[in-house]
Write a protein that holds these residues in place. Structure first.
Motif, PDB file in Angstrom:
ATOM      1  N   GLY A  47       5.058   2.033  -3.665  1.00  0.00           N
ATOM      2  CA  GLY A  47       6.448   1.687  -4.213  1.00  0.00           C
ATOM      3  C   GLY A  47       6.393   0.507  -4.970  1.00  0.00           C
ATOM      4  O   GLY A  47       5.651   0.150  -5.807  1.00  0.00           O
ATOM      5  N   GLU A  48       7.768   0.031  -5.081  1.00  0.00           N
ATOM      6  CA  GLU A  48       8.240  -1.290  -5.884  1.00  0.00           C
ATOM      7  C   GLU A  48       7.143  -2.474  -5.810  1.00  0.00           C
ATOM      8  O   GLU A  48       6.806  -3.165  -6.617  1.00  0.00           O
ATOM      9  CB  GLU A  48       9.543  -1.562  -5.957  1.00  0.00           C
ATOM     10  CG  GLU A  48       9.929  -2.550  -6.862  1.00  0.00           C
ATOM     11  CD  GLU A  48       9.843  -2.225  -8.272  1.00  0.00           C
ATOM     12  OE1 GLU A  48       9.453  -3.088  -9.203  1.00  0.00           O
ATOM     13  OE2 GLU A  48       9.798  -1.318  -8.608  1.00  0.00           O
ATOM     14  N   ALA A  49       6.852  -2.780  -4.468  1.00  0.00           N
ATOM     15  CA  ALA A  49       6.181  -4.001  -4.094  1.00  0.00           C
ATOM     16  C   ALA A  49       4.646  -3.609  -4.659  1.00  0.00           C
ATOM     17  O   ALA A  49       4.059  -4.697  -4.996  1.00  0.00           O
ATOM     18  CB  ALA A  49       5.943  -3.871  -2.485  1.00  0.00           C
ATOM     19  N   MET A  50       4.301  -2.493  -4.508  1.00  0.00           N
ATOM     20  CA  MET A  50       2.808  -2.295  -5.355  1.00  0.00           C
ATOM     21  C   MET A  50       2.908  -2.445  -6.829  1.00  0.00           C
ATOM     22  O   MET A  50       1.992  -2.888  -7.394  1.00  0.00           O
ATOM     23  CB  MET A  50       2.106  -0.819  -4.813  1.00  0.00           C
ATOM     24  CG  MET A  50       0.925  -0.581  -5.527  1.00  0.00           C
ATOM     25  SD  MET A  50      -0.405  -1.821  -5.317  1.00  0.00           S
ATOM     26  CE  MET A  50      -1.013  -0.866  -3.888  1.00  0.00           C
ATOM     27  N   ARG A  51       3.901  -1.660  -7.328  1.00  0.00           N
ATOM     28  CA  ARG A  51       4.202  -1.975  -8.733  1.00  0.00           C
ATOM     29  C   ARG A  51       3.982  -3.419  -9.348  1.00  0.00           C
ATOM     30  O   ARG A  51       3.572  -4.050 -10.192  1.00  0.00           O
ATOM     31  CB  ARG A  51       5.353  -1.345  -9.492  1.00  0.00           C
ATOM     32  CG  ARG A  51       5.416  -1.211 -10.769  1.00  0.00           C
ATOM     33  CD  ARG A  51       6.525  -0.273 -11.230  1.00  0.00           C
ATOM     34  NE  ARG A  51       5.985   1.117 -11.304  1.00  0.00           N
ATOM     35  CZ  ARG A  51       5.143   1.491 -12.589  1.00  0.00           C
ATOM     36  NH1 ARG A  51       4.577   0.582 -12.967  1.00  0.00           N
ATOM     37  NH2 ARG A  51       4.819   2.821 -12.533  1.00  0.00           N
ATOM     38  N   ARG A  52       4.789  -4.307  -8.622  1.00  0.00           N
ATOM     39  CA  ARG A  52       4.761  -5.640  -8.953  1.00  0.00           C
ATOM     40  C   ARG A  52       3.812  -6.402  -8.622  1.00  0.00           C
ATOM     41  O   ARG A  52       2.973  -7.096  -9.451  1.00  0.00           O
ATOM     42  CB  ARG A  52       6.124  -6.441  -8.126  1.00  0.00           C
ATOM     43  CG  ARG A  52       7.412  -6.258  -8.602  1.00  0.00           C
ATOM     44  CD  ARG A  52       8.602  -7.154  -7.974  1.00  0.00           C
ATOM     45  NE  ARG A  52       8.195  -7.123  -6.376  1.00  0.00           N
ATOM     46  CZ  ARG A  52       8.865  -6.570  -5.426  1.00  0.00           C
ATOM     47  NH1 ARG A  52       9.634  -5.646  -5.859  1.00  0.00           N
ATOM     48  NH2 ARG A  52       8.530  -6.615  -4.134  1.00  0.00           N
ATOM     49  N   GLY A 112       0.824  -1.462   0.095  1.00  0.00           N
ATOM     50  CA  GLY A 112      -0.073   0.103   0.013  1.00  0.00           C
ATOM     51  C   GLY A 112       0.707   1.106   0.054  1.00  0.00           C
ATOM     52  O   GLY A 112       0.222   2.442   0.088  1.00  0.00           O
ATOM     53  N   ALA A 113       2.300   1.049  -0.091  1.00  0.00           N
ATOM     54  CA  ALA A 113       3.192   2.330   0.055  1.00  0.00           C
ATOM     55  C   ALA A 113       3.400   3.098  -1.361  1.00  0.00           C
ATOM     56  O   ALA A 113       3.842   4.096  -1.446  1.00  0.00           O
ATOM     57  CB  ALA A 113       4.222   1.822   0.833  1.00  0.00           C
ATOM     58  N   ALA A 123      -9.997  14.720 -14.395  1.00  0.00           N
ATOM     59  CA  ALA A 123      -9.312  13.583 -13.708  1.00  0.00           C
ATOM     60  C   ALA A 123      -9.721  13.091 -12.392  1.00  0.00           C
ATOM     61  O   ALA A 123      -9.847  13.807 -11.465  1.00  0.00           O
ATOM     62  CB  ALA A 123      -7.563  13.981 -13.301  1.00  0.00           C
ATOM     63  N   PHE A 124     -10.267  11.743 -12.534  1.00  0.00           N
ATOM     64  CA  PHE A 124     -10.916  11.334 -11.434  1.00  0.00           C
ATOM     65  C   PHE A 124     -10.087  10.347 -10.532  1.00  0.00           C
ATOM     66  O   PHE A 124      -9.816   9.300 -11.377  1.00  0.00           O
ATOM     67  CB  PHE A 124     -12.258  10.844 -11.925  1.00  0.00           C
ATOM     68  CG  PHE A 124     -13.260  10.087 -10.683  1.00  0.00           C
ATOM     69  CD1 PHE A 124     -14.101  10.979  -9.726  1.00  0.00           C
ATOM     70  CD2 PHE A 124     -12.990   8.809 -10.383  1.00  0.00           C
ATOM     71  CE1 PHE A 124     -14.591  10.446  -9.067  1.00  0.00           C
ATOM     72  CE2 PHE A 124     -13.900   8.371  -9.445  1.00  0.00           C
ATOM     73  CZ  PHE A 124     -14.575   9.291  -8.391  1.00  0.00           C
ATOM     74  N   THR A 125      -9.870  10.325  -9.325  1.00  0.00           N
ATOM     75  CA  THR A 125      -9.067   9.010  -8.625  1.00  0.00           C
ATOM     76  C   THR A 125      -9.941   9.115  -7.498  1.00  0.00           C
ATOM     77  O   THR A 125     -10.543   9.723  -6.740  1.00  0.00           O
ATOM     78  CB  THR A 125      -7.776   9.730  -8.405  1.00  0.00           C
ATOM     79  OG1 THR A 125      -6.951   8.799  -7.738  1.00  0.00           O
ATOM     80  CG2 THR A 125      -7.709  10.997  -7.460  1.00  0.00           C
ATOM     81  N   THR A 126      -9.546   7.895  -6.873  1.00  0.00           N
ATOM     82  CA  THR A 126     -10.002   7.262  -5.495  1.00  0.00           C
ATOM     83  C   THR A 126      -9.182   7.464  -4.383  1.00  0.00           C
ATOM     84  O   THR A 126      -9.125   7.007  -3.220  1.00  0.00           O
ATOM     85  CB  THR A 126     -10.502   6.038  -5.521  1.00  0.00           C
ATOM     86  OG1 THR A 126      -9.709   5.198  -6.123  1.00  0.00           O
ATOM     87  CG2 THR A 126     -11.637   5.667  -6.410  1.00  0.00           C
ATOM     88  N   ASP A 127      -7.533   7.929  -5.100  1.00  0.00           N
ATOM     89  CA  ASP A 127      -6.513   8.367  -3.645  1.00  0.00           C
ATOM     90  C   ASP A 127      -7.039   9.244  -2.819  1.00  0.00           C
ATOM     91  O   ASP A 127      -7.755  10.093  -3.151  1.00  0.00           O
ATOM     92  CB  ASP A 127      -5.347   8.906  -4.679  1.00  0.00           C
ATOM     93  CG  ASP A 127      -4.656   7.828  -5.299  1.00  0.00           C
ATOM     94  OD1 ASP A 127      -5.262   6.641  -5.470  1.00  0.00           O
ATOM     95  OD2 ASP A 127      -3.797   7.913  -6.227  1.00  0.00           O
TER      96      ASP A 127
END
Length: 65
Positions: A14-19, A11-12, A51-55
């Protein structure tokens, strides 16, 4: 996937999320829109692009001086 357990590092952003996204979502749901990995959906409304985001972001202090 390298690790079948979702951890806080996923959830950070970073790379873990991208993978995680590449190995799970892109592998199984690949399409031209998803493959761009955009952070927001672009929506045409009344001749304008939004631009619509749920962030969301938690910011302290709520107001900056």
């Amino acid at each position: 996937m390298d690790n079948p357990v979702v951890t806080l590092s996923h959830g950070a952003g970073g790379e873990a999320m991208r993978r995680f996204i590449a190995q799970l979502f892109l592998k199984n749901f690949s399409n031209p829109t998803l493959d761009t990995l955009a952070d927001a959906a672009m929506i045409d409304v009344a001749s304008r692009r939004l631009a619509f985001t749920t962030d969301c972001y938690v910011v302290k202090p709520l107001e900056f001086p």
